[in-house]
Each structure stands twice: as C-alpha cells, then as structure tokens.
Scaffold this active site. Structure first.
Site, PDB file in Angstrom:
ATOM      1  N   TRP A   1       0.826  -1.222   0.000  1.00 39.06           N
ATOM      2  CA  TRP A   1       0.000   0.000   0.000  1.00 39.06           C
ATOM      3  C   TRP A   1       0.854   1.264   0.000  1.00 39.06           C
ATOM      4  O   TRP A   1       0.366   2.365  -0.240  1.00 39.06           O
ATOM      5  CB  TRP A   1      -0.983  -0.015   1.176  1.00 39.06           C
ATOM      6  CG  TRP A   1      -0.352   0.161   2.557  1.00 39.06           C
ATOM      7  CD1 TRP A   1       0.767  -0.444   3.024  1.00 39.06           C
ATOM      8  CD2 TRP A   1      -0.830   0.995   3.629  1.00 39.06           C
ATOM      9  NE1 TRP A   1       1.026  -0.059   4.312  1.00 39.06           N
ATOM     10  CE2 TRP A   1       0.065   0.822   4.716  1.00 39.06           C
ATOM     11  CE3 TRP A   1      -1.905   1.856   3.778  1.00 39.06           C
ATOM     12  CZ2 TRP A   1      -0.101   1.488   5.930  1.00 39.06           C
ATOM     13  CZ3 TRP A   1      -2.069   2.519   4.994  1.00 39.06           C
ATOM     14  CH2 TRP A   1      -1.174   2.336   6.045  1.00 39.06           C
ATOM     15  N   ASP A   2       2.149   1.093   0.281  1.00 38.27           N
ATOM     16  CA  ASP A   2       3.092   2.207   0.262  1.00 38.27           C
ATOM     17  C   ASP A   2       2.942   3.052  -1.002  1.00 38.27           C
ATOM     18  O   ASP A   2       3.035   4.284  -0.959  1.00 38.27           O
ATOM     19  CB  ASP A   2       4.539   1.671   0.302  1.00 38.27           C
ATOM     20  CG  ASP A   2       4.829   0.817   1.523  1.00 38.27           C
ATOM     21  OD1 ASP A   2       3.945   0.051   1.923  1.00 38.27           O
ATOM     22  OD2 ASP A   2       5.947   0.900   2.044  1.00 38.27           O
TER      23      ASP A   2
ATOM     24  N   GLU B   1       0.421  -2.821  12.814  1.00 38.17           N
ATOM     25  CA  GLU B   1       0.471  -4.287  12.673  1.00 38.17           C
ATOM     26  C   GLU B   1       0.765  -5.017  13.983  1.00 38.17           C
ATOM     27  O   GLU B   1       0.719  -6.244  14.024  1.00 38.17           O
ATOM     28  CB  GLU B   1       1.534  -4.654  11.631  1.00 38.17           C
ATOM     29  CG  GLU B   1       1.156  -4.180  10.239  1.00 38.17           C
ATOM     30  CD  GLU B   1       2.313  -4.242   9.255  1.00 38.17           C
ATOM     31  OE1 GLU B   1       3.455  -4.010   9.689  1.00 38.17           O
ATOM     32  OE2 GLU B   1       2.064  -4.508   8.073  1.00 38.17           O
TER      33      GLU B   1
ATOM     34  N   LYS C   1       2.595   0.286  16.446  1.00 35.83           N
ATOM     35  CA  LYS C   1       3.768   0.317  15.564  1.00 35.83           C
ATOM     36  C   LYS C   1       3.861   1.645  14.832  1.00 35.83           C
ATOM     37  O   LYS C   1       4.927   2.219  14.695  1.00 35.83           O
ATOM     38  CB  LYS C   1       3.667  -0.821  14.557  1.00 35.83           C
ATOM     39  CG  LYS C   1       4.866  -0.924  13.630  1.00 35.83           C
ATOM     40  CD  LYS C   1       4.706  -2.066  12.640  1.00 35.83           C
ATOM     41  CE  LYS C   1       5.896  -2.144  11.686  1.00 35.83           C
ATOM     42  NZ  LYS C   1       5.650  -3.063  10.574  1.00 35.83           N
TER      43      LYS C   1
END
Lengths: 736, 736
Positions: free
Chosen positions: A322-323, A471, A580
C-alpha cells in the site's frame, strides 16, 4: 545536490549499498564498490520480474548478472575492498543528483606508492536497459596495472539462488545469462572501450562469471581506464515495457550516454527541484527523496508499480505494498502523471489476483495482495515472521487480515482522478476496481443477529477480524482506520456511479445500478463508528482502551532479544497500547475535515506517545497531522526523519529474524506530501474554471522560502512561499 | 475395593497425593504421608472458598491448616519421610474404598530394631467439617518414642501464600487459624486421645503451627497411639452450607466417627457399586471413579459445584469448568439427584457473574465463566499460559472465546430435567439461565451484509471468533461443535417456552413471549451448518481442512521444550490439523441421532488419528462414539484410559509452564457415561407412564456381566446385563 561519504568502513556495506543507489526504473544498482562480490550485497535489482527458487522459499524479484564488477592488481597484488582495508588512504563515495551519476574514489597505499581509483557509473534514464561505467586507475609510480573486469553472475540473493545455470558467451561483446529452473532468464551483455598502454589481455571464464584481465604498463600519473556499456534484459521484458532498446546497444557509446544522462537530469531538476531557503540540509534531503523516487519510477512500462523497498534489493520480496498508493503516488500525480497512471494500471492488471484472493478468503469482490507481485499475485505468506527463540515460522496476519489494502488502491484512484481531472482511468479499469473493492467490503461487513445492551452498535455493520496499519495488534474488530477506509470505498463507488451518464445502458442495467446504489447507501449508513472516550480520543479498535497503558521504553525493555518481533500474538507490544505506526492518526490526516481541531490535537497527543514508529510510514503521517494542527515545530522533526530516512544510519535492519534493510520510498513520498500538503498547505478548490490549487502555508520558522512546481488538473504551477507572502503561478507543463 | 501401592519412592509425592485422596465434598485431603510439609504438597483443600494473595497472582481455592501433621522420633532421631528414605523397610499406602478410609503403613529400620507406623484417616461423610486420624507406633525393642503432632498452618499454595497471619491457640483443643488480608479465614481445631505409656508432653508453638510432643516409654511391641478429631471451618461456611457441625465437635469421638463412616460407605456401595464380571481391573477402576466423585460431591451445600481438579489442590485455581455439566453431572443425575441439583444451583447463582462477563465482552445475556469461582466470577485471565522460552505470559483465549461454556450449562439443565423429570429447577432459576444464554448466542451470531459467491453462507448466521473444545486452535469461525451447541440452546429455549403454560401471564407478556419465540425460530433456522468434505467429514471450523496435515508424532517432534504449550498462536499444533481433544466427535456423540452411522464412523476415523488427547476430557468422547458405532473393542481402551486416569502415572503435569497435576473428575464422569450410555446403551423412552429406561447393550467381549443401579425420573432401577440377556428392574430409591 551531492550526497557524499568520506572514509571507508566495511560495516557500512548494507547501508551504503542502499544510500548510494542509482537506477532508472527498469533496474536499481546498489551503491557498493565495484570489486564487491555477493557477500557484501551488490545488486542489479530488476523491477517486476519474480521467481521462486525453491518450494520452501519466497518468491522474490531477480538480480541481474553484474556488469559493474571491476578489481585491480598492482605488481601481482590485488587492491580490492574490503580485503585491502588497511591500505586505504582515502575513500569517497557520492551521488551527484544533478547528473544522476554515482562516483567513487579510492586511494590505496602500496609499498611502491599510491594508487588511485576513480569510477563514474549510471543507469541510463534515456535507454532503460543500459548501464554505463567509467573506471580510471592511476599510480604515482611506474606500474603494471591489471584491471580485471567483467560480468559477475554469482549474484546476491535473499531467497535464492535463482539461476540453475549460467550461459556465458565470450567475445567482443561478452554476456552472462542466468537461467531459472522455469526458463525465466536475466541476461547481461557488455562491451568495453579500453584506454591506456595495454600490454596484454586475457579472458577468465568461470562457472558463473566471465572476466577480462587487462594488463597495462603505465608511467607515473598516467591513466589507464575502461569505459563500459552494459545491456541488461530479461525474458519477460516485452510483457512489461513499452519498448526495449537492445537494437541501440551496439551503437551506443559511453560518452553519448553520459551526455544524454546529464541532459535528462538537468532538465528534470528545472521542473522538480524544491527550494528550501534557510535549511540546506532539509533541501538536500527532500531533493534526495525526489531523486530516489525518480530512479525507481517505472517510466518504461505500461503497467508496473514500485516495490516497498524500491529497487534496492529483494527485501520484502520486491513486492508492491500500500506504500505506493498511500505514500508515493502523490509525488507522481503532482509531477509525472504518466508514471502515476502506470502505477495505477498495475493495480488494474492486478484485479485478477485480487479476485482470486477474495474468493480464497471467503469474500466477494477484490481483496488486493498485501505483497503484490505481477498480476496482483499475493506474495505474502501466512508465516511472515520467524520466532527468534524457536527458529519457527510464526502465523501472522499481514496477508489475510490487512484488508485496508483494497481501500488504499481505491483511495489512490480517487487522488489521481480528483487531482489530475483525468477520469479516463475509470473507464480503463478503474471503475471495476472501485466496485469490486466495494463488493469486498460489503461481504466482510456483518451485523449481529440481536443486540440489546450494546446500544451504540444496534443495527450497525461491523468489520471484524482485521489488522490495521498498526500491525502490532492482530485480528481486531472495528479498527477506526479500516472502517473509515471501507466506508470511503463505498462512498466513492456511489459517487462514481452517480456520475456515470452512459445513455446507451439498457433499462435493465439501469435498474441494476439503481439497486446497487441503494445497497451502497444502506451499507454506508450502517457502518459503525469507532468508539470515543469522554475527552474525544478515538479508540483505535474495539477493546484498545482496555490494553495495558505503558511507555514505548517500558515495552522495549521487555524484549529478551532485540531481533524479536514486537507484534504478533506473543509480541511485547501486542497486549499493550503501544502501536507500531500511525493508525488513527493516518485516518485523521486523510479525513481531517471531518473533525474539529481539538479532536485532531487530542488524538495526536494521545497516540504520539504510544507510537513506536516501527515503520517508516509513521513519521510523515504524524508530521502531516501536526501541520494540520498548526504545530509545525513538532512536524518538522517528523519531516526530517522521513526525508533523511536513508541518509542516516538505518535503525531497523531486522524484524522477527527477517532482514528488512533497504531504501524507504514511502518515507520519501511521505516527506514530499508533508512539504506539499503540510508546509505549503496545498489543497484543491473546485471553481467554475475547474480544479485549482490553494495554499495555506505553515513554514517551519527557520525556513526563508519554499518553492516548487506541481501539476494540478493538467496545468503546471510555480509555487513560491516566503514567511510574508505566497504565490501560485502557471508554468509550462512538461509531461515526462 | 482397595487401591494400594507398596514401596516408597520420594518422586511419587505429587501423583500419590492425588491418587490417595480422601474427602467429603467440603474438603479433600491429599494422600501424602503425615510427616510431609509443604514442599511435598500436602493439602486440606476447601471447596468453594477463594482468595487472591497478591495483585499479580491468581485467585484460587484455599488450603486449611493441616491437623494431620504427625512425625516421630526414636531415641532423639527423627524417622520422617522423605529424609529417612534409606531407613524404609516397608511402605504401603492404600484407600479402602469400601470404608472410605486412607491407610498408611511404614516400617523403619534403626540401629536398635524396627519401628512400625500405622495410620488410618478419613474425612467424615456424616459431619462435613470433621477429619479423623488414628496413628499407632510400635517398635520391636524397648524404646522412647516421641510422637509430635499438631496443626501445620504453613500450608502448600500454588499462588499463595494466602495467610498474612496465623492465630494460634494452645490448650486441650488446639487451633490454628490462617487469616487472609481481606479478613477471610480458615481455622482448624483438634483434640487428641492419647493411648500408651505417656511419660511427658510439651507444646511447641511456632509462627504458623502448633505441635504437641508426646514422649512415650514403650516396651517391645507395645503400642503407643493417638486418635485425633479435627474440625475445619472457614469464615464463609454459612454462605455455602445447609448446616455446620461445630456444635457437635466436642462430643464426637474418633471411634463413633469411624463407625458412622464405615456405615455410610457400606450403604453407599449397596446402591452405587458397579459390577463388571470378567474384568476386575476395570471394575476397580470404575468404582474408584465413583468413590472419587462421591468424596468431592458438595452434599453439604445448597449451591456449589466441583472444580476441574476436584479437591486435589489448587490447580486450575480450584475453579469450576464445563467439566461438571458435560462430564460429571450424569453420574449425579443417575445416582444422587440432590447433588445434581446443588451443582446446577451453583450455576443459577452464577448467572450474576455470567451477565457481567457478557456485558464486558460486548454481548447480551449470560456468558458463563470459563473458570468459575463463587457467584460465577470469572477466574480465568487473558494470560493463561507462560511462554517457556521467554518466561512471559501469553495472551490466550480460553476466557473470552470459549463461548461453548454457556451452552454446556444449558445442556446440563436439559439433561437434568429430561432424565429426572424434575422441571422445578426451571422455575427456580433454570429458565432464566436458558433464556439468558439464548440471548448471549443471538447477540454473538452475525450475518454478513452481502454475499454473492460464497453461496453456502448466503443469509446464514455465523458464529465467529471462538475457541472450541479443541483449544489448540484459537479464534476460529463457525466451529461445528460450538455452532451446534448454540443452536441447541436456542432450540431448548424455544421448547421450554412452548411448555410454559402459566395462565396468569398478561396479554402483553404473551405477545412478548410470542415475538421472542419467533425470533428464536428465525435464528435457529439461520445458523449456518459446518462444511463437509465430499466423503462426509465435517470440517471442525472454517478453514480447518486447509491446515497442515501431519501426524501427532510429527507435531510432537517439533517441540523444542517438552513443557511448551501446543496451542496458542505460536504452538506447534496451531497451524496443523492436530487437535487437542474431541471436538467434532463430541458433537457427534451428543447429537448422534442426527447423523447416519457412516458419517459417525467416517468422522471418528478421520479425527481420531488427528487427536493428541491432550485433555482428559477427550478419550471418553471417542469411547462413547466408538460404542455408538458398535466398535466396542476400540472403545474399551478409551474406557480404561478414562477410568484409570489417576491410577496410572500422570502423563501431563505441565502445560505451557503451568503445573496442571491433580485428579481428573471429568474423566471419571466420562468413564461412568461410557459404562452407562456406551456399554449398557442406556437411553430414555417417553411412554404413557412417563420416562423409562431402555438398554441397547454392547459389552466388551471379555465382560461376562455388567450390573448397576440408576435412577430415572424419580425411580431407582436395577440393571443387569450379560452377553445373553439384560434386564431393568425397579429398585427402592434412596435419596442421599
């Protein structure tokens, strides 16, 4: 416009290999000294061509046989790094971003005197299969210099070896072709111009490489050198690229290529340089991001995307995340619409794989791959982390629960169409993505049969068992970000369907569309909202507020092995509030207009102290939201962190026993977004004339001027911001 | 009727402590030699009284100050186990089940000659606070014998210490009272009759215990002895018991108590002995199960249940699990309706806790505790296993996802009412349980908003994110057993509502009931069925068939530490088809009439080879299903395994770093069920006269005769089965 390091330290091989990357979208060339062999991770990493080496390994991108391999010997003694470390008097490595060239200089000390090496190398921006190298040796004494150069097919692989055999051809044009067991092959050809007093030459043919040993007899300070042009191709090239340039290879010379290269980059910077007066470091770092995004942009292809680690190697399998859509895409939309379209076309091709994945996981529509290979093939396994204590693979849920990936792609399409005004991509497959992703979420959303007490969820649709951007917390229910993104997909689907004005559609078809729109509307209305604390903090997911509230440092102190994965079921962070990366904050940054500034600030403050920033995708989202909250001084360090992510020593090379080093294109894109949307405050306004840009600048106090160009709705603009005033002026648009 | 071990081995302390348990429902007394101190786990474990020692510990049942502590010395030298192990000539320990008495005999060798110890001890079945001990010493030489005896308040605790202070009283009646920090206390009183040539006596008062040293001068072979009567009580007794017997304590003598004890057990066995001619070992093992269930039956209480490890200690916190309703309850329903009712009344009282838990977890109705303490308070934490590699607590889902517990309780009510014909318990709170559990499942069941491809689930209600009986696979969807049990609850709720004929109910109330019945019906119809393979194997949960198919041995071989937990996220079994215990098989055993015999056999065969039997609740369900499939010879080893579970060396003392030793009442109850439902083939038939028993015997081939009594619908029956014929005759019913 120079990124430079002086001094030699063998330990830097992984970091510098990434930092001094050159590339041209077709391939990336790691910034390792020419004499390095695979132990020190040199790589010619190819975009979009993948192979599985063995059933128990991961599919990953391929590295080509390396035509940049060169080493020297003086009087029978090799002067090659890292073995000759103790003989190094001077060592410099740099990227001249202005020209798109990698430079290397090393001075060795020998008993007879000093020996200098200088090399220039580049990946041609004008001929995408071409690499070029000039390598010059001088000594301050009369010497016999042997330059041994050729193609090293014994490549570094993370999950290799991929080549089961090497076809090696001798001659004026030498070549090494690595062949995989399924016939897939990567071939490197090279030709050399030799300069200097050549006494003799011989060819060394080995199993996996072919080398040419050139023996020169040179006087004190007299040069001997080679100029090499190499051609790299794969058996899959025609499937990917608009055109190939192999026919030109024989006629191309190093000098001509160099001229074309420097001209390309000069004109590139005219269009793309970002001026930050008053902060040279930030200016260099941001332009390094732009340089770096440009050298991995798949300009040669019809439909191809950018891996999460760019073209810096095989980390994360060379897969697309998805970056691209959430972090990198904006740079291309604003500067290189062709590449932006290429990136999205990759997802259109990927619909095939997304449909298969949705079906496999029991859903309708399109569930895009978390780690995407060609045709949207899922590369992510269900066992993505190694337990450092037992060495066993751990069941992780990146692949099957990180469902926000489909929404990210729809979000990318939305950005593209709304910022470029080019809606043709919808007819070219974009609409299908949007509707299939809507179907996907509608088949995931569920309503409980009965509800009495839990009044905030009565009649609501819930999204269960997901992993959000954070995550570290797996299999959660009603993740605020994920729910909002799912809703966004449905909203956008409804919006594009409303705009569809095809008159040729039959009445039956019209009725179906009407029914579908009703269904979308019903679903949108019923998606449950995240819960919110009394003082306005949005709960990241159901039950997050009940987790242990400890500091990041406290959680870190619980690690028994620094390579431990913080997340997963048994990770140190999983049972705590420590996350995260930006999750609620990403939602707020994307949908800031839906919240008042107090809410934005409250959540930013709450989550910032609970974020480990274990992902390079995190800082820029915090930075953006800080800008939107007018806390620019708190945004600034996030900007520097994002922009300079690969310039400073990398902080995290390991996660759960897996090497995750390499470059960080999402962070570069994030830094660019911070500059444009955060500091310049660019937003779009719909006027009678169409979409026009509006500025709401919030410069860091020490910035004197910020200036850049960008394209909105087909027009190029010059943007100029100082502390006192700002302007948007039309510029000539140049499609690249 | 004697369970006996000859020979002394120090290492057996944990196992023998469990195997030679005595008790009376109020308390259990571990079968350790009298001289053992807490290192070797002696315990007077009290039923239903719990305490939390410290915030970082678990709440658990309490152990009383031990009045059975006795040790001897001869000529100034102690003769106490295990220190004097090398002096042991003979050691015997036994339970005389016919009389309900623990016997111990030890012969020590000294330089002067042999010294004999004999002790008899029992927990009074006629006065529930009373323990009694006779301890006799002789020597084959003239000797000065010191018998030191008293109350040891320095008790063994798993998650203690619980007592922050000890109140010690000297005198003819000595006492030690352990007091917890919240004021909760456990007190032991004792009085002693001394026999023999007593020369002197003194009192030793320590921090946590009080001892009486009795010095005897005895001739060769002359006895010296003590007879002790102890009274154990807690500050919570009145909340639990119908009556207490403290007023009788002073007047009760050892000899009178012994007479009453032997009379109780004699008449007990007249009613409850199971005859298995042709298989003495099986007969003894099964009657040991019956003895063992009887000594932990809460006959003294109004509402109390049996912990999963009985009264053998504090393992599993002394908490009550589904073990009671699913495994033990049948024995009591068929033999001791009063206790059966007491067990269910405990759940009626527990509705309070179950409501709180449901609310906490976001559901309606009643979600019973996985590990239940008083008032249904959940004792299970979310961190129930310790990672053996890191020493960290692991997030487990026993507590919040093992939702079949509520159904187990409703199932227990159903068994009770249908087998006893006593429906009064529904009015006494049972109906409320059923409806609240129905509400619970209705609030858990959910329907997806949209479904196209996944046709078998279109319009269906699914039960997501559960843990089934097979605890190795966490957070699964549509577990076959769980879904069927949820449906059963709704079906039973509908059934009991249909039978409600209260005429005094208002029209408004009637309408509400009608609407609720409709809702139940709709929900029952929509609950999704498990998926089934082409050859009829029922998938344990969605996706089970996709798991790795390996053998139990292969999975075991992957353990890196034998104490590792097989389940959880990272356990060796979690990603494989290997299951902990009967799951689909339990469903088939309970609902066998809904399947043809081919399906039963197919599934039995499929799952049997994939079951580790890591729980003592597993073998009996496999055994039952084998009986129903007429594979009695395959059932037989399961019967022996279940019945003799605590007679042979325990196989599993550790799970994920947690000590889980102790006795296995569910396995005893399971063995009893196998005997009654499996081998005797008892089923119920509704006739005009009411519910009557029917037999369909399937005896193991080497069994010549099986005979037992049981109660159905208020009538006691004599059941007699040989290979040739079988009979059911009325017997006089004796309510205990």
């Amino acid at each position: 416009m120079i990124i430079k390091e002086v001094g030699y330290n063998k330990e830097n091989y992984a970091h510098f290999g990434t930092k001094f990357l050159i590339g041209n979208g077709y391939m990336g060339v790691r910034g390792t000294p020419e004499e390095y062999t695979k132990e020190y991770m040199p790589a010619i990493n190819i975009a979009g061509v993948y192979n599985l080496a063995a059933p128990d390994k991961w599919r990953e991108s391929l590295n080509a046989p390396n035509p940049f391999f060169v080493k020297i010997a003086i009087g029978g003694t090799e002067l090659a790094l890292p073995d000759a470390t103790n003989k190094v008097l001077l060592h410099e490595q740099s990227i001249n971003m202005a020209l798109g060239i990698h430079l290397r200089k090393t001075v060795f000390k020998t008993q007879q005197g000093q020996v200098n090496i200088e090399s220039r190398r580049f990946a041609s921006m004008t001929a995408h299969n071409i690499l070029a190298l000039e390598y010059i040796v001088t000594a301050d004494f009369d010497a016999e210099i042997i330059i041994t150069s050729g193609i090293d097919g014994n490549v570094w692989d993370v999950n290799g070896p991929h080549f089961v055999r090497h076809n090696i051809v001798d001659g004026e044009i030498m070549s090494v072709e690595g062949v995989c067991d399924n016939g897939l092959s990567v071939k490197t050809l090279e030709k050399v111009e030799i300069k200097g007093n050549l006494k003799s030459q011989s060819v060394i043919k080995e199993d996996k490489r072919i080398l040419r040993a050139l023996t020169f007899a040179v006087k004190k300070d007299e040069q001997c050198s080679i100029k090499k042009v190499a051609y790299v191709s794969t058996s899959k090239d025609l499937q990917i690229a608009k055109k190939t340039s192999d026919t030109n290879f024989l006629s191309l010379t190093y000098d001509e290529l160099l001229v074309a290269q420097t001209e390309y980059w000069k004109s590139f910077w005219v269009e793309n340089f970002v001026t930050i007066e008053g902060d040279k470091e930030a200016e260099t770092a941001l332009n390094y991001c732009i340089y770096s995004l440009q050298i991995i942009a798949p300009r040669h292809a019809k439909a191809l995307s950018i891996p999460a680690r760019g073209l810096s190697g095989q980390v994360y399998k060379g897969a697309v995340f998805w970056d691209t859509e959430m972090f990198m895409l904006d740079y291309f939309i604003l500067n290189d619409i062709g590449t932006a379209r290429t990136l999205l076309k990759y997802r259109i091709d990927g619909l095939k794989g997304a449909r298969i994945k949705a079906k496999q996981e029991g859903f309708d529509g399109a569930f895009y791959a978390w780690e995407s290979h060609e045709n949207g093939l899922e590369a992510c396994t269900k066992f993505n982390v190694t337990d450092v204590f037992t060495g066993r693979s751990v069941r992780t849920y990146f692949m099957d629960k990180q469902v926000h990936i489909s929404a990210a792609i729809v979000y990318g399409l939305h950005k593209y169409t709304s910022m470029t005004g080019d809606f043709s991509i919808l007819a070219d497959g974009g609409l299908e993505i949007i509707l299939e992703c809507a179907d996907f979420y509608m088949s995931m959303l569920s309503q409980r049969f009965s509800h009495r007490q839990d009044s905030d969820r009565v009649g609501k649709l819930e999204l269960h068992d997901v992993v959000g951007p954070d995550e570290y917390h797996e299999r959660v229910n009603n993740n605020a970000y994920t729910n909002r993104m799912a809703k966004f997909v449905l909203e956008y689907a409804l919006e594009v369907l409303k705009k569809q004005t095809a008159t040729s559609v039959s009445q039956v078809e019209k009725n179906r569309i009407t029914a579908y729109k009703k269904k979308l509307k019903k679903c949108i209305e019923a998606i449950c909202q995240p819960r919110t604390s009394k003082d306005g903090v949005i709960e990241q997911f159901d039950g997050y507020f009940e987790l242990e509230d400890v500091s990041v440092d406290e959680v870190r102190s619980r690690l028994k092995d620094k390579r431990e994965y913080w997340g997963g079921s048994n990770g140190v962070a999983s049972t705590t509030k420590i996350i995260k990366q930006a999750d609620v904050v990403t939602m707020l940054a994307l949908f800031k207009n839906e919240y008042d500034i107090q809410t934005l600030r409250k959540n930013l403050e709450y989550y910032e102290k609970r974020t480990e920033h274990g992902s390079s995708l995190s800082a820029c989202m915090y930075g953006l939201l800080h800008c939107y909250c007018d806390s620019v001084q708190d945004a600034y360090p996030m900007f520097v962190k994002s922009a300079a992510v690969d310039l400073v020593t990398p902080s995290k090379l390991w996660a759960g026993g897996i090497y995750i080093g390499g470059s960080h294109p999402a962070s570069w894109g994030g830094a660019y977004q911070m500059m444009v949307y955060g500091f310049a405050g660019l937003t779009l306004k719909q006027t009678k004339k169409g979409i026009t840009p509006v500025l709401n600048p919030r410069l860091p106090t020490h910035w004197k001027r910020l200036a850049f160009k960008c394209s909105i709705a087909g027009k190029r603009y010059n943007i100029n911001i100082t502390n006192k005033k700002h302007s948007i002026k039309s510029a000539k648009y140049k499609e690249k």
